[in-house]
Design an enzyme around this catalytic site. Structure first.
Site, PDB file in Angstrom:
ATOM      1  N   LEU A  31      44.226  46.349  39.642  1.00  0.00           N
ATOM      2  CA  LEU A  31      43.901  45.294  40.589  1.00  0.00           C
ATOM      3  C   LEU A  31      44.742  44.082  40.240  1.00  0.00           C
ATOM      4  O   LEU A  31      44.999  43.818  39.065  1.00  0.00           O
ATOM      5  CB  LEU A  31      42.415  44.916  40.515  1.00  0.00           C
ATOM      6  CG  LEU A  31      41.400  45.982  40.951  1.00  0.00           C
ATOM      7  CD1 LEU A  31      39.983  45.462  40.749  1.00  0.00           C
ATOM      8  CD2 LEU A  31      41.615  46.386  42.399  1.00  0.00           C
ATOM      9  N   ASP A  32      45.172  43.353  41.259  1.00  0.00           N
ATOM     10  CA  ASP A  32      45.903  42.111  40.998  1.00  0.00           C
ATOM     11  C   ASP A  32      45.012  41.153  40.216  1.00  0.00           C
ATOM     12  O   ASP A  32      43.791  41.124  40.420  1.00  0.00           O
ATOM     13  CB  ASP A  32      46.306  41.438  42.314  1.00  0.00           C
ATOM     14  CG  ASP A  32      47.250  42.284  43.139  1.00  0.00           C
ATOM     15  OD1 ASP A  32      47.883  43.191  42.571  1.00  0.00           O
ATOM     16  OD2 ASP A  32      47.355  42.031  44.356  1.00  0.00           O
ATOM     17  N   ARG A  33      45.622  40.369  39.352  1.00  0.00           N
ATOM     18  CA  ARG A  33      44.870  39.332  38.651  1.00  0.00           C
ATOM     19  C   ARG A  33      44.239  38.405  39.690  1.00  0.00           C
ATOM     20  O   ARG A  33      44.912  37.906  40.588  1.00  0.00           O
ATOM     21  CB  ARG A  33      45.806  38.537  37.736  1.00  0.00           C
ATOM     22  CG  ARG A  33      45.091  37.513  36.862  1.00  0.00           C
ATOM     23  CD  ARG A  33      46.092  36.758  36.013  1.00  0.00           C
ATOM     24  NE  ARG A  33      46.800  37.634  35.086  1.00  0.00           N
ATOM     25  CZ  ARG A  33      46.338  37.975  33.875  1.00  0.00           C
ATOM     26  NH1 ARG A  33      45.170  37.522  33.465  1.00  0.00           N
ATOM     27  NH2 ARG A  33      47.048  38.759  33.085  1.00  0.00           N
ATOM     28  N   THR A  35      41.671  39.529  41.587  1.00  0.00           N
ATOM     29  CA  THR A  35      40.920  40.426  42.462  1.00  0.00           C
ATOM     30  C   THR A  35      39.777  41.049  41.669  1.00  0.00           C
ATOM     31  O   THR A  35      39.939  41.401  40.509  1.00  0.00           O
ATOM     32  CB  THR A  35      41.828  41.532  43.020  1.00  0.00           C
ATOM     33  OG1 THR A  35      42.934  40.943  43.679  1.00  0.00           O
ATOM     34  CG2 THR A  35      41.085  42.436  43.988  1.00  0.00           C
TER      35      THR A  35
END
Length: 204
Positions: A31-33, A35
């Site tokens: 997951l993107d930082r 998210t």
């Protein structure tokens, strides 16, 4: 230290051997930082390898909840725009509508279905289902739609007073790596996101 991978290995030491790099802790996707939501990790190398193949074939369905800018109520739509790394910043992605430019940039096909959930007066809660897994796909496609995510400054979203941005991986549909049974894995919105959503509803 302080990573999801370290937490996984601390609780399930076998995760360190469930992939090509022990530092990844068996994680199959990221997951993107900023998210929140569902993450998937394997505890054996065989499971990790099978799941990686499943992801590479786009046989996984991921649904996110996002609060986005929406001056008018949004409609159900599908965004089918190739995504490439930004030429001057490889850590950033761009959606490319021109076929010639897409080819020149090495853009890869990307498809996201957008389903409006609730209008919040200048903002909206939407469900975004990613049918492919490109860099920052949901964030980029929503920005291309003119509906950037609350707090996602990298892609034009407005500032808000909370860490990260309002993007939550709510549901993951994937085949079990051994039995092939269809798994539906869900994660509820974290408390701080629920509180913010309630606040936005009251302001509306």
């Amino acid at each position: 230290t302080g990573t999801v991978a370290n937490a996984l290995v601390a609780r399930y030491p076998e995760c360190a051997r469930a992939g090509e790099d022990p530092r990844e802790g068996g994680l199959v996707q990221r997951l993107d930082r900023g998210t929140t939501g569902v993450l998937l990790a394997a505890r054996t190398f065989e499971a990790w390898r099978a799941l990686r193949v499943t992801f590479s074939r786009h046989e996984v369905e991921k649904t996110y909840l996002a609060v986005v800018v929406a001056e008018r109520p949004l409609e159900r739509t599908v965004i089918d725009l190739p995504i490439a790394h930004a030429p001057k910043n490889p850590a950033r992605a761009i959606a490319v509508s021109d076929p010639g430019r897409a080819a020149a940039l090495g853009a890869r096909p990307a498809r996201t279905a957008i389903e409006p959930v609730e209008h919040l007066g200048g903002l909206a809660l939407v469900a975004a289902t990613a049918h492919t897994g490109r860099l920052h796909q949901v964030r980029v496609h929503l920005a291309a739609l003119g509906a950037p995510i609350l707090g996602d400054l990298q892609y034009g979203g407005p500032v808000w007073d909370a860490p990260g941005f309002f993007l939550h991986a709510e549901r993951l549909l994937v085949a079990h790596p051994r039995t092939g049974a269809r798994l539906q894995i869900e994660a509820r919105l974290p408390r701080d996101r629920l509180e913010r959503l309630d606040m936005l509803r009251r302001r509306r």
